[in-house]
Design an enzyme around this catalytic site. Structure first.
Site, PDB file in Angstrom:
ATOM      1  N   CYS A 158       0.828  -1.210   0.000  1.00  0.00           N
ATOM      2  CA  CYS A 158       0.000   0.000   0.000  1.00  0.00           C
ATOM      3  C   CYS A 158       0.860   1.257   0.000  1.00  0.00           C
ATOM      4  O   CYS A 158       0.336   2.371   0.082  1.00  0.00           O
ATOM      5  CB  CYS A 158      -0.905   0.015   1.227  1.00  0.00           C
ATOM      6  SG  CYS A 158       0.014   0.005   2.780  1.00  0.00           S
ATOM      7  N   LYS A 184       0.791   3.464   3.497  1.00  0.00           N
ATOM      8  CA  LYS A 184      -0.223   4.485   3.797  1.00  0.00           C
ATOM      9  C   LYS A 184      -0.948   4.169   5.104  1.00  0.00           C
ATOM     10  O   LYS A 184      -1.100   3.019   5.488  1.00  0.00           O
ATOM     11  CB  LYS A 184      -1.238   4.581   2.653  1.00  0.00           C
ATOM     12  CG  LYS A 184      -0.660   5.071   1.332  1.00  0.00           C
ATOM     13  CD  LYS A 184      -1.750   5.180   0.282  1.00  0.00           C
ATOM     14  CE  LYS A 184      -1.191   5.664  -1.049  1.00  0.00           C
ATOM     15  NZ  LYS A 184      -0.331   4.652  -1.680  1.00  0.00           N
ATOM     16  N   ASP A 196     -10.226  16.843  -3.412  1.00  0.00           N
ATOM     17  CA  ASP A 196     -10.071  16.334  -4.770  1.00  0.00           C
ATOM     18  C   ASP A 196      -8.710  15.662  -4.833  1.00  0.00           C
ATOM     19  O   ASP A 196      -8.023  15.510  -3.817  1.00  0.00           O
ATOM     20  CB  ASP A 196     -10.191  17.483  -5.778  1.00  0.00           C
ATOM     21  CG  ASP A 196     -10.807  17.016  -7.099  1.00  0.00           C
ATOM     22  OD1 ASP A 196     -10.415  15.927  -7.571  1.00  0.00           O
ATOM     23  OD2 ASP A 196     -11.675  17.734  -7.630  1.00  0.00           O
ATOM     24  N   THR A 256      -0.184  10.944   4.275  1.00  0.00           N
ATOM     25  CA  THR A 256       0.156  10.300   5.544  1.00  0.00           C
ATOM     26  C   THR A 256       0.571   8.866   5.300  1.00  0.00           C
ATOM     27  O   THR A 256      -0.097   8.137   4.560  1.00  0.00           O
ATOM     28  CB  THR A 256      -1.053  10.324   6.503  1.00  0.00           C
ATOM     29  OG1 THR A 256      -1.558  11.648   6.575  1.00  0.00           O
ATOM     30  CG2 THR A 256      -0.652   9.880   7.896  1.00  0.00           C
ATOM     31  N   ASP A 316      17.211  32.448   7.657  1.00  0.00           N
ATOM     32  CA  ASP A 316      16.944  31.847   8.967  1.00  0.00           C
ATOM     33  C   ASP A 316      18.053  30.861   9.286  1.00  0.00           C
ATOM     34  O   ASP A 316      18.598  30.192   8.411  1.00  0.00           O
ATOM     35  CB  ASP A 316      15.568  31.182   9.020  1.00  0.00           C
ATOM     36  CG  ASP A 316      15.384  30.059   8.027  1.00  0.00           C
ATOM     37  OD1 ASP A 316      16.040  30.085   6.967  1.00  0.00           O
ATOM     38  OD2 ASP A 316      14.573  29.159   8.291  1.00  0.00           O
TER      39      ASP A 316
END
Length: 744
Positions: free
Chosen positions: A410, A413, A442, A535, A621
């Protein structure tokens, strides 16, 4: 391989029992269970040594447990916040400053709060409990006593003539006498005799001692009200300049709405297994617990003695194993410290007194605190780890081999139910430029780019450096936004890349929600819309953000553009790399971590606007490459050098100590290769701040060049805006004979 977390055990409150549970966990962690401590304080006081702290026998660190440090050492998550409510049915704890936290098993050791039964006490008196808030009031009183020069004595009163009140006023009197303060101390008690349950011989010795120390004792004094200068009973009044009350305390009011079974005084009824009598997943210990079958007075000895049973039962409940009983002893040793290293003691029916009794008490107290001050080095456990069968079932596997054979087909995921449940609870900022975002999902986000602006795009990614997903979410978002701020661009939208550790679905939902709520707090504050993301599963928590920002071309600030003679201004101190490397080993002070986080959680956006207003010619930075690395990038291709004033380079508290002890970030050696850019490195290699030049920063400050003529005004503006450590650290020069930078 780190085994996945399957169930959460959450400790609410940093009391003695929970501190011991954490230490026991360090010695015997259970694979598949995750332990979390929630506490409003970084340092929790040990009540037994409070009188010694007041008397001046101990310092602050000797009498307090550094919860941040102990938790890091023990592999326990630490969340600094206050519980304000709980739902034992949904198994969630509401917190003051973040989303609710879910749990599988929970324990409360939250102490007690003062009972405001005397009119005016909240306005005019200082409560002794909770102890964690008392010390600052004592420090203020010390200053008042030292500067008191009037002929009349400074009057200090303590309402409550129990053991706590007696120890407190004795300690105050001792400190005042040692420091030659002109003061008068009064002890007020409702009972007609001191310590009515103590042996008669002890009470006589106590009365003699208080008389010897000229502490005025007012017994049978039923305090009715407190005004600005007097404590009033029905018959008389006692004057004061400062009054403390050490009377009967009560449970926090939020417990009244917790659905937990409480006794008439509001304390949590627990059974012999220390479980709530009506919600088995909730346990309680310390003063907040009322063991209704074996009621005992509120005393620290019972909290300490209950810790092994509590530790066992929290784990066994999570594993569906039998629980053990805790039966508190009927008799226990009482030791009363009386200021000048003298103590009274009793264990019914016997009593004793003397300096030796104080030293005995000191030995007991120091031995207990050394459990948390002298933390042993933790050895790596090389034994094969196995999940308990009940945890395997909760994780949805039949055999341990399934964990090591996750196919990855997968793409690693995270399941859709985790995402949908979390996304449903998020409220991202609604930006007018977002045409398709999270509210109308979407395959991709659709954004509008105004014709008069340029798109500034940046991406950054962090591995978790702190075991608090809500805080880490904030830090990750700020770290990613910082590149846009350095260029004076306004954030428009963001996409997140989240890698969650393999865990049960419930834990992944909890962590994902905390993480994204933290990130959204920052993104929303900066009017940056979260429009999507991805994720996946990994071995540890990682978060990245792709930031889209907008700016008018003529308002952009760039990394290069400095001119000779300009000065270098740094807005934040250095040292996060070394400090958090120490923290991950359980070797950093909690106060230092807290102070560092205050700097790291400060957005660079306002600093960038100030630099833009002062016409900064270059800005960047300071992050992973360290100060020297980012300065070198500013100078590269400009045929310019820089002169750095080493004394002016600010450091985060605790960072130099970590470096002195040989603790550095893993990126430090790579950054240190740039030492060849230092013209006179041999002269400064032993300077205490030399390693700071290479320390990689997370959420570091801005480094900018401005004209010398208004540099001081620029620094003042930065400090006024909250960048308190802003400082001129050097000047832009011509190129040195070799390298880029000259130290001085």
């Amino acid at each position: 391989m780190q085994l996945p977390a399957v169930k959460d055990i959450v400790l609410v409150g940093g009391g003695h029992a929970h501190a011991l549970v954490i230490r026991m966990w360090a010695m015997n962690p259970v694979p598949g269970l995750r332990l979390t401590l929630i506490s409003p304080q970084v340092y929790t006081p040990y009540s037994g040594m409070l009188p010694g702290l007041v008397a001046g026998h101990y310092n602050f660190e000797q009498t307090h447990i550094d919860l941040v440090k102990v938790c890091a050492w023990a592999g326990v998550r630490f969340i600094q916040d206050s519980a304000i409510a709980m739902d034992p049915v949904q198994k969630s704890i509401s917190l003051s400053n973040r989303p609710s936290l879910g749990y599988d098993v929970c324990s409360l050791d939250i102490g007690i709060t003062p009972q405001h039964t005397i009119e005016g006490c909240e306005e005019f008196a200082v409560p002794v409990k909770p102890i964690g808030q008392f010390y600052s009031h004592w420090q203020a009183l010390q200053k008042d006593l030292l500067k008191h020069t009037l002929q009349t004595p400074f009057k200090v009163a303590v309402i409550g003539a129990g053991a706590g009140g007696i120890e407190l006023i004795s300690a105050m009197e001792h400190w005042a006498t040692e420091n030659k303060c002109h003061a008068q101390f009064s002890l007020l008690g409702r009972a007609s005799i001191l310590l009515p349950d103590a042996p008669k011989a002890l009470r006589k010795k106590l009365s003699r001692h208080l008389k010897l120390k000229k502490i005025q004792v007012h017994l049978g004094f039923d305090s009715q009200s407190i005004s600005a200068s007097h404590i009033h009973s029905r018959q008389t009044k006692i004057p004061f300049d400062k009054v403390f009350y050490c009377t009967q305390a009560s449970a926090p009011q939020w417990l009244e709405h917790s659905q937990l079974d409480l006794n008439p005084q509001g304390f949590i009824n627990v059974n012999n297994q220390l479980q709530s009598t009506n919600h088995g997943s909730v346990f309680a210990a310390g003063d907040i617990a009322h063991q209704h079958l074996h009621p005992r007075p509120k005393a620290g000895v019972f909290a300490v003695r209950s810790a092994p049973t509590l530790f066992n039962n929290l784990i066994n409940y999570a594993l569906n194993k039998p629980l053990k009983d805790f039966k508190p002893q009927n008799k226990f040793l009482s030791l009363l410290a009386l200021g000048d290293k003298y103590a009274l003691g009793s264990r019914k029916p016997f009593s004793f007194s003397g300096a030796w009794a104080w030293h005995w008490k000191n030995h007991i107290d120091v031995k207990f605190m050394n459990l948390f001050h002298e933390l042993p080095a933790m050895e790596m456990n090389h034994k094969p780890q196995v999940l308990h069968a009940d945890l395997q079932k909760a994780l949805g596997i039949k055999d341990m081999s399934e964990l090591f054979m996750r196919c990855g087909g997968c793409g690693g995921k995270v399941g859709s139910s985790v995402l949908s449940d979390v996304l449903h609870q998020l409220t991202p900022y609604q930006h007018e430029d977002v045409l398709v975002g999270l509210d109308s999902p979407d395959d991709a986000a659709v954004l509008n780019i105004p014709s008069d602006k340029k798109l500034v795009q940046t991406i950054d990614h962090l591995k978790s450096l702190i075991n608090d997903p809500f805080l880490f979410g904030q830090l990750s978002a700020l770290h990613a936004l910082s590149d846009a701020f350095a260029m004076n661009a306004q954030p428009q939208s963001a996409q997140a890349l989240v890698q969650l550790p393999l865990a049960s679905e419930a834990i992944q939902k909890r962590d994902m929600l905390q993480l994204m709520q933290g990130a959204l707090k920052v993104l929303n504050e900066h009017q940056c819309a979260l429009v999507g993301g991805h994720t996946s599963e990994d071995t540890e928590l990682n978060v990245g953000f792709c930031i889209n920002a907008l700016a008018h071309k003529n308002q952009l600030m760039h990394k290069q553009g400095a001119s000779e003679g300009q000065v270098l201004i740094l807005t934040q101190p250095l040292g996060t790399g070394a400090l958090f490397a120490a923290h991950m080993r359980g070797l950093a002070k909690g106060l230092d971590i807290n102070n560092a986080l205050l700097h790291m959680l400060q957005s660079n956006q306002k600093a960038a606007l100030i630099f833009q207003a002062f016409k900064a010619s270059a800005c960047t930075d300071v992050t992973g490459f360290g100060l020297l690395g980012h300065l070198a990038e500013m100078l590269k291709g400009c045929d310019l050098g820089a002169r750095l004033n080493m004394a002016n380079i600010p450091e985060i508290d605790g960072s130099l100590s970590a470096m002195t002890n040989g603790i550095y970030s893993s990126l430090q050696p790579q950054n240190a290769r740039l030492r060849l850019a230092i013209y006179n490195q041999d002269t400064f290699m032993n300077h205490k701040k030399y390693p700071l030049l290479f320390d990689p920063q997370t959420c570091g400050g801005l480094l900018a060049t401005v004209n010398a003529s208004h540099a001081n005004e620029c620094v003042s503006a930065l400090i006024k805006e909250g960048y308190s450590e802003s400082v001129i650290i050097g000047t832009i020069t011509s190129l040195p004979e070799s390298g880029l930078v000259v130290l001085h």
